[in-house]
Structure formats: structure tokens, C-alpha cells
Design a protein around this motif. Structure first.
Motif, PDB file in Angstrom:
ATOM      1  N   GLU A 219      59.385  38.601  47.739  1.00 48.42           N
ATOM      2  CA  GLU A 219      60.421  37.625  48.080  1.00 48.42           C
ATOM      3  C   GLU A 219      59.830  36.217  48.141  1.00 48.42           C
ATOM      4  N   LYS A 220      58.640  36.128  48.717  1.00 46.85           N
ATOM      5  CA  LYS A 220      57.958  34.840  48.845  1.00 46.85           C
ATOM      6  C   LYS A 220      57.658  34.257  47.464  1.00 46.85           C
ATOM      7  N   LEU A 221      57.211  35.083  46.550  1.00 46.57           N
ATOM      8  CA  LEU A 221      56.912  34.634  45.192  1.00 46.57           C
ATOM      9  C   LEU A 221      58.182  34.173  44.479  1.00 46.57           C
ATOM     10  N   GLN A 222      59.272  34.914  44.652  1.00 47.49           N
ATOM     11  CA  GLN A 222      60.536  34.519  44.030  1.00 47.49           C
ATOM     12  C   GLN A 222      61.003  33.169  44.568  1.00 47.49           C
ATOM     13  N   LEU A 223      60.853  32.971  45.866  1.00 43.72           N
ATOM     14  CA  LEU A 223      61.219  31.687  46.459  1.00 43.72           C
ATOM     15  C   LEU A 223      60.344  30.567  45.910  1.00 43.72           C
ATOM     16  N   LYS A 224      59.054  30.836  45.783  1.00 49.92           N
ATOM     17  CA  LYS A 224      58.124  29.830  45.258  1.00 49.92           C
ATOM     18  C   LYS A 224      58.522  29.431  43.845  1.00 49.92           C
ATOM     19  N   GLU A 225      58.888  30.410  43.033  1.00 49.54           N
ATOM     20  CA  GLU A 225      59.303  30.109  41.663  1.00 49.54           C
ATOM     21  C   GLU A 225      60.573  29.261  41.655  1.00 49.54           C
ATOM     22  N   GLU A 226      61.499  29.570  42.549  1.00 50.76           N
ATOM     23  CA  GLU A 226      62.727  28.788  42.633  1.00 50.76           C
ATOM     24  C   GLU A 226      62.435  27.368  43.131  1.00 50.76           C
ATOM     25  N   ILE A 227      61.502  27.247  44.066  1.00 47.84           N
ATOM     26  CA  ILE A 227      61.106  25.932  44.575  1.00 47.84           C
ATOM     27  C   ILE A 227      60.515  25.086  43.445  1.00 47.84           C
ATOM     28  N   VAL A 228      59.609  25.667  42.700  1.00 45.75           N
ATOM     29  CA  VAL A 228      58.979  24.947  41.588  1.00 45.75           C
ATOM     30  C   VAL A 228      60.022  24.523  40.559  1.00 45.75           C
ATOM     31  N   ASP A 229      60.967  25.405  40.269  1.00 45.35           N
ATOM     32  CA  ASP A 229      62.027  25.091  39.320  1.00 45.35           C
ATOM     33  C   ASP A 229      62.878  23.923  39.812  1.00 45.35           C
ATOM     34  N   LEU A 230      63.271  23.964  41.074  1.00 43.30           N
ATOM     35  CA  LEU A 230      64.074  22.875  41.643  1.00 43.30           C
ATOM     36  C   LEU A 230      63.300  21.562  41.677  1.00 43.30           C
ATOM     37  N   GLU A 231      62.032  21.632  42.049  1.00 44.37           N
ATOM     38  CA  GLU A 231      61.211  20.416  42.063  1.00 44.37           C
ATOM     39  C   GLU A 231      61.149  19.800  40.672  1.00 44.37           C
TER      40      GLU A 231
END
Length: 59
Positions: free
Chosen positions: A41-53
Motif C-alpha cells: 500500500e505504501k509503495l502504491q501511495l508513493k507511486e501516486e505521489i510521484v505521479d501527482l508531483e
């Protein structure tokens, strides 16, 4: 919700998961499957964060 607020929310969730993982890893009787799920879950969130950034910086 604007992208910046969504990004802040995702970062908060990521930090919460990070603390939860650390807590479970420190517990002697922790379940490795629970830890693996939280890390996923943490990795999926990180990927979404990077995408949004990326979206925010390119606008």
C-alpha cells in the motif's frame, strides 16, 4: 479536491503507513503478511505521489 490538497493527503497516509510498518517490524510477534500488505500500500501511495508531483510541476 485540488491536486495540492490531494497530494498532502497522500503524503499523510504514506507517513502513517510508514509508522505502522515500523511498529509492526519492531513487534516480535508481527505477521509478515500484514507487513507486506502495508508495504505494498505504501509503495502504491508513493507511486501516486510521484505521479501527482509530476503533474503539478508540469502545469
Amino acid at each position: 479536491m485540488c491536486l495540492e490538497k490531494h497530494l498532502m493527503s497522500l503524503r499523510t497516509k504514506h507517513q502513517q503507513l510508514d509508522r505502522a510498518v515500523a511498529s509492526l517490524e519492531a513487534a516480535p510477534s508481527s505477521d509478515s503478511l500484514d507487513i507486506a500488505q502495508l508495504k505494498k500500500e505504501k509503495l502504491q501511495l508513493k507511486e501516486e505521489i510521484v505521479d501527482l508531483e509530476s503533474k503539478i510541476t508540469h502545469h
